[in-house]
Scaffold this motif. Structure first.
Motif, PDB file in Angstrom:
ATOM      1  N   GLU A 141       0.913  -1.289   0.151  1.00  9.31           N
ATOM      2  CA  GLU A 141       0.152   0.094   0.079  1.00  9.31           C
ATOM      3  C   GLU A 141       0.972   1.196  -0.055  1.00  9.31           C
ATOM      4  N   TRP A 186       0.665   4.885   0.853  1.00  9.91           N
ATOM      5  CA  TRP A 186      -0.221   5.677   1.966  1.00  9.91           C
ATOM      6  C   TRP A 186       0.458   7.023   2.312  1.00  9.91           C
ATOM      7  N   CYS A 219      -6.803   6.169   3.032  1.00 17.03           N
ATOM      8  CA  CYS A 219      -6.105   5.297   3.665  1.00 17.03           C
ATOM      9  C   CYS A 219      -6.260   4.772   5.202  1.00 17.03           C
ATOM     10  N   LEU A 279      -6.958  -3.777   6.056  1.00 14.55           N
ATOM     11  CA  LEU A 279      -5.633  -4.201   5.668  1.00 14.55           C
ATOM     12  C   LEU A 279      -5.100  -4.946   6.885  1.00 14.55           C
ATOM     13  N   ALA A 324       3.941  -1.445   3.445  1.00 10.23           N
ATOM     14  CA  ALA A 324       3.385  -0.092   3.407  1.00 10.23           C
ATOM     15  C   ALA A 324       4.570   0.946   3.162  1.00 10.23           C
ATOM     16  N   SER A 354      -3.436   5.652  -1.047  1.00 13.26           N
ATOM     17  CA  SER A 354      -4.387   4.462  -0.882  1.00 13.26           C
ATOM     18  C   SER A 354      -4.263   3.558  -1.981  1.00 13.26           C
ATOM     19  N   TYR A 355      -3.285   3.593  -2.908  1.00 15.01           N
ATOM     20  CA  TYR A 355      -3.130   2.566  -4.122  1.00 15.01           C
ATOM     21  C   TYR A 355      -2.587   1.465  -3.393  1.00 15.01           C
ATOM     22  N   VAL A 356      -3.088   0.444  -3.598  1.00 10.82           N
ATOM     23  CA  VAL A 356      -2.625  -1.126  -3.154  1.00 10.82           C
ATOM     24  C   VAL A 356      -2.426  -1.866  -4.438  1.00 10.82           C
ATOM     25  N   ILE A 414      -9.873  -6.115  -0.062  1.00 10.42           N
ATOM     26  CA  ILE A 414      -8.751  -6.586   0.252  1.00 10.42           C
ATOM     27  C   ILE A 414      -8.496  -8.100   0.301  1.00 10.42           C
TER      28      ILE A 414
END
Length: 145
Positions: free
Chosen positions: A40, A42, A49, A56, A71, A114-116, A136
């Motif tokens: 992630e 964040w 996030c 998460l 992270a 917040s890109y996963v 998720i």
């Protein structure tokens, strides 16, 4: 299919960044090697996030023995010290990095905080998404079979 970030099926790139103690690190150190990875991107100030954080954390508790949880704190409007303070109580069980120069953000074509991105055991992208309401468990499903 996704419209932003790394394309599904592409290989995750290496990217220079820092461990939270300030030492040099590379994202490639936690990618591949026979174990899937969730990353992630964040920030402490990111509302999405924070919204995503419980999902998460639950996934990390449930699958942390089979999936690496990483992270990457972006450097926009936050310092490494602020990140260090934040992670003492949040995103526990994750491997943490600080992207001071934005090299990981650029390499991963990160569209927003917040890109996963989920990578399979060989470091190939199987999922990429943005926002606080990402599923998720669903994102991890293909790497947990």
């Amino acid at each position: 299919a996704q419209d932003t970030g790394l394309p599904v099926g592409s290989a995750a790139p290496a990217a220079a960044l820092e461990a939270l103690d300030g030492s040099a690190a590379n994202l490639s150190s936690v990618i591949g090697g026979g174990k899937p990875t969730l990353i992630e991107f964040w920030a402490t100030w990111c509302g999405n996030c924070r919204q995503l954080e419980p999902a998460l954390q639950a996934a990390q508790r449930r699958h942390g023995d089979r999936v690496r949880f990483v992270a990457v704190a972006v450097s926009v409007n936050q310092s490494a010290e602020r990140v260090r303070r934040y992670v003492t109580e949040h995103l526990t069980g994750f491997t943490h990095f600080y992207d001071r120069r934005g090299q990981a953000v650029t390499a991963f074509d990160v569209p927003a905080t917040s890109y996963v991105v989920v990578l399979d055991k060989d470091g190939k992208v199987v999922y990429g998404g943005v926002g606080g309401d990402q599923d998720i468990e669903r994102a991890l499903a293909s790497v947990l079979r």
